[in-house]
Structure formats: C-alpha cells, structure tokens
Design a protein around this motif. Sequence first.
Motif, PDB file in Angstrom:
ATOM      1  N   LEU A 126      10.240  69.757  82.034  1.00  0.00           N
ATOM      2  CA  LEU A 126      11.684  69.766  82.206  1.00  0.00           C
ATOM      3  C   LEU A 126      12.105  68.857  83.361  1.00  0.00           C
ATOM      4  N   LYS A 127      11.287  68.780  84.397  1.00  0.00           N
ATOM      5  CA  LYS A 127      11.595  67.900  85.527  1.00  0.00           C
ATOM      6  C   LYS A 127      11.626  66.447  85.089  1.00  0.00           C
ATOM      7  N   LEU A 128      10.664  66.038  84.293  1.00  0.00           N
ATOM      8  CA  LEU A 128      10.652  64.655  83.813  1.00  0.00           C
ATOM      9  C   LEU A 128      11.869  64.362  82.945  1.00  0.00           C
ATOM     10  N   LEU A 129      12.232  65.309  82.100  1.00  0.00           N
ATOM     11  CA  LEU A 129      13.429  65.128  81.272  1.00  0.00           C
ATOM     12  C   LEU A 129      14.685  65.056  82.134  1.00  0.00           C
ATOM     13  N   ALA A 130      14.772  65.906  83.142  1.00  0.00           N
ATOM     14  CA  ALA A 130      15.928  65.892  84.042  1.00  0.00           C
ATOM     15  C   ALA A 130      16.032  64.545  84.748  1.00  0.00           C
ATOM     16  N   ASP A 131      14.915  64.028  85.210  1.00  0.00           N
ATOM     17  CA  ASP A 131      14.911  62.722  85.877  1.00  0.00           C
ATOM     18  C   ASP A 131      15.299  61.610  84.918  1.00  0.00           C
ATOM     19  N   GLU A 132      14.825  61.695  83.695  1.00  0.00           N
ATOM     20  CA  GLU A 132      15.082  60.653  82.701  1.00  0.00           C
ATOM     21  C   GLU A 132      16.547  60.614  82.266  1.00  0.00           C
ATOM     22  N   PHE A 133      17.165  61.769  82.136  1.00  0.00           N
ATOM     23  CA  PHE A 133      18.515  61.832  81.597  1.00  0.00           C
ATOM     24  C   PHE A 133      19.604  62.049  82.645  1.00  0.00           C
ATOM     25  N   GLU A 134      19.242  61.982  83.910  1.00  0.00           N
ATOM     26  CA  GLU A 134      20.212  62.077  84.986  1.00  0.00           C
ATOM     27  C   GLU A 134      21.114  60.850  84.950  1.00  0.00           C
ATOM     28  N   PRO A 135      22.367  60.870  85.159  1.00  0.00           N
ATOM     29  CA  PRO A 135      23.232  61.948  85.601  1.00  0.00           C
ATOM     30  C   PRO A 135      23.936  62.696  84.466  1.00  0.00           C
ATOM     31  N   ASP A 136      23.609  62.374  83.201  1.00  0.00           N
ATOM     32  CA  ASP A 136      24.282  63.025  82.078  1.00  0.00           C
ATOM     33  C   ASP A 136      23.870  64.482  81.907  1.00  0.00           C
ATOM     34  N   PHE A 137      22.669  64.809  82.339  1.00  0.00           N
ATOM     35  CA  PHE A 137      22.161  66.175  82.269  1.00  0.00           C
ATOM     36  C   PHE A 137      21.814  66.634  83.675  1.00  0.00           C
ATOM     37  N   VAL A 138      21.968  67.913  83.916  1.00  0.00           N
ATOM     38  CA  VAL A 138      21.652  68.467  85.230  1.00  0.00           C
ATOM     39  C   VAL A 138      20.872  69.762  85.037  1.00  0.00           C
ATOM     40  N   ARG A 139      19.915  69.948  85.903  1.00  0.00           N
ATOM     41  CA  ARG A 139      19.117  71.169  85.861  1.00  0.00           C
ATOM     42  C   ARG A 139      19.847  72.240  86.651  1.00  0.00           C
ATOM     43  N   ILE A 140      20.178  73.356  86.002  1.00  0.00           N
ATOM     44  CA  ILE A 140      20.926  74.413  86.667  1.00  0.00           C
ATOM     45  C   ILE A 140      20.042  75.596  87.041  1.00  0.00           C
ATOM     46  N   HIS A 141      18.839  75.619  86.500  1.00  0.00           N
ATOM     47  CA  HIS A 141      17.910  76.729  86.714  1.00  0.00           C
ATOM     48  C   HIS A 141      16.545  76.194  86.323  1.00  0.00           C
ATOM     49  N   ARG A 142      15.499  76.844  86.737  1.00  0.00           N
ATOM     50  CA  ARG A 142      14.176  76.294  86.410  1.00  0.00           C
ATOM     51  C   ARG A 142      13.935  76.219  84.906  1.00  0.00           C
ATOM     52  N   ALA A 143      14.674  77.011  84.119  1.00  0.00           N
ATOM     53  CA  ALA A 143      14.477  77.031  82.673  1.00  0.00           C
ATOM     54  C   ALA A 143      15.598  76.354  81.887  1.00  0.00           C
ATOM     55  N   PHE A 144      16.625  75.808  82.581  1.00  0.00           N
ATOM     56  CA  PHE A 144      17.780  75.268  81.865  1.00  0.00           C
ATOM     57  C   PHE A 144      18.167  73.882  82.347  1.00  0.00           C
ATOM     58  N   LEU A 145      18.259  72.977  81.394  1.00  0.00           N
ATOM     59  CA  LEU A 145      18.765  71.626  81.602  1.00  0.00           C
ATOM     60  C   LEU A 145      19.953  71.487  80.667  1.00  0.00           C
ATOM     61  N   VAL A 146      21.138  71.190  81.211  1.00  0.00           N
ATOM     62  CA  VAL A 146      22.334  71.146  80.376  1.00  0.00           C
ATOM     63  C   VAL A 146      23.080  69.836  80.571  1.00  0.00           C
TER      64      VAL A 146
ATOM     65  N   ILE B  49      29.530  71.625  80.384  1.00  0.00           N
ATOM     66  CA  ILE B  49      29.847  72.712  81.311  1.00  0.00           C
ATOM     67  C   ILE B  49      31.363  72.853  81.412  1.00  0.00           C
ATOM     68  N   ASP B  50      31.844  74.028  81.049  1.00  0.00           N
ATOM     69  CA  ASP B  50      33.276  74.310  81.089  1.00  0.00           C
ATOM     70  C   ASP B  50      33.692  74.836  82.463  1.00  0.00           C
ATOM     71  N   SER B  51      32.873  75.725  83.040  1.00  0.00           N
ATOM     72  CA  SER B  51      33.224  76.287  84.342  1.00  0.00           C
ATOM     73  C   SER B  51      32.007  76.934  84.998  1.00  0.00           C
ATOM     74  N   ILE B  52      32.148  77.153  86.297  1.00  0.00           N
ATOM     75  CA  ILE B  52      31.176  77.921  87.070  1.00  0.00           C
ATOM     76  C   ILE B  52      31.861  79.229  87.424  1.00  0.00           C
ATOM     77  N   GLU B  53      31.169  80.326  87.186  1.00  0.00           N
ATOM     78  CA  GLU B  53      31.731  81.647  87.448  1.00  0.00           C
ATOM     79  C   GLU B  53      30.735  82.468  88.253  1.00  0.00           C
ATOM     80  N   ARG B  54      31.190  83.616  88.694  1.00  0.00           N
ATOM     81  CA  ARG B  54      30.296  84.591  89.338  1.00  0.00           C
ATOM     82  C   ARG B  54      30.231  85.815  88.444  1.00  0.00           C
ATOM     83  N   ASP B  55      29.033  86.349  88.276  1.00  0.00           N
ATOM     84  CA  ASP B  55      28.900  87.563  87.477  1.00  0.00           C
ATOM     85  C   ASP B  55      29.196  88.786  88.349  1.00  0.00           C
TER      86      ASP B  55
END
Length: 70
Positions: free
Chosen positions: A4-24, A29-35
């Motif tokens: 996932l790190k290699l993919l994040a580096d390759e597709f930056e800045p269009d994709f961003v890693r938000i968690h160790r398991a998620f690249l979006v 991204i519509d919004s950032i919220e708090r649970d």
Amino acid sequence: DESLKLLADEFEPDFVRIHRAFLVAVDAIDSIERDVHGRHTARLCGYAGTLPISRRRLATLKQALEARGA
C-alpha cells in the motif's frame, strides 16, 4: 503485489493514505467527521459508511484536501 505504501507513493497526490489499511482518492472524500468516541473518520461520496482516519495521517489528509481546494 505492491504494498500500500508503494501505491500511495505512486499515485500521490491524487490518492492519500488515511489509515494503514486505507488508500482513498482525494476527490472521493466528502468530509472529515468525528465519531461518538472523538476519533476522526472520512465520509466518502457515494458511500453510506465512514472510514477511520489515523491520528498520524490526519495532517497529511487535511493538507491534501486544502491543496484540492476543499
């Protein structure tokens, strides 16, 4: 099988890693919220649920959204 790190580096800045398991896609991204526990989550366009944002990735995500103009 790229990590996932290699993919994040390759597709930056269009994709961003938000968690160790998620690249979006930044544009998805519509919004950032708090649970209810005070943790940050990302709400995506066209997705009913939310995804967790790790504390260490929050600043990078905010920078990516600012660069996008959101």
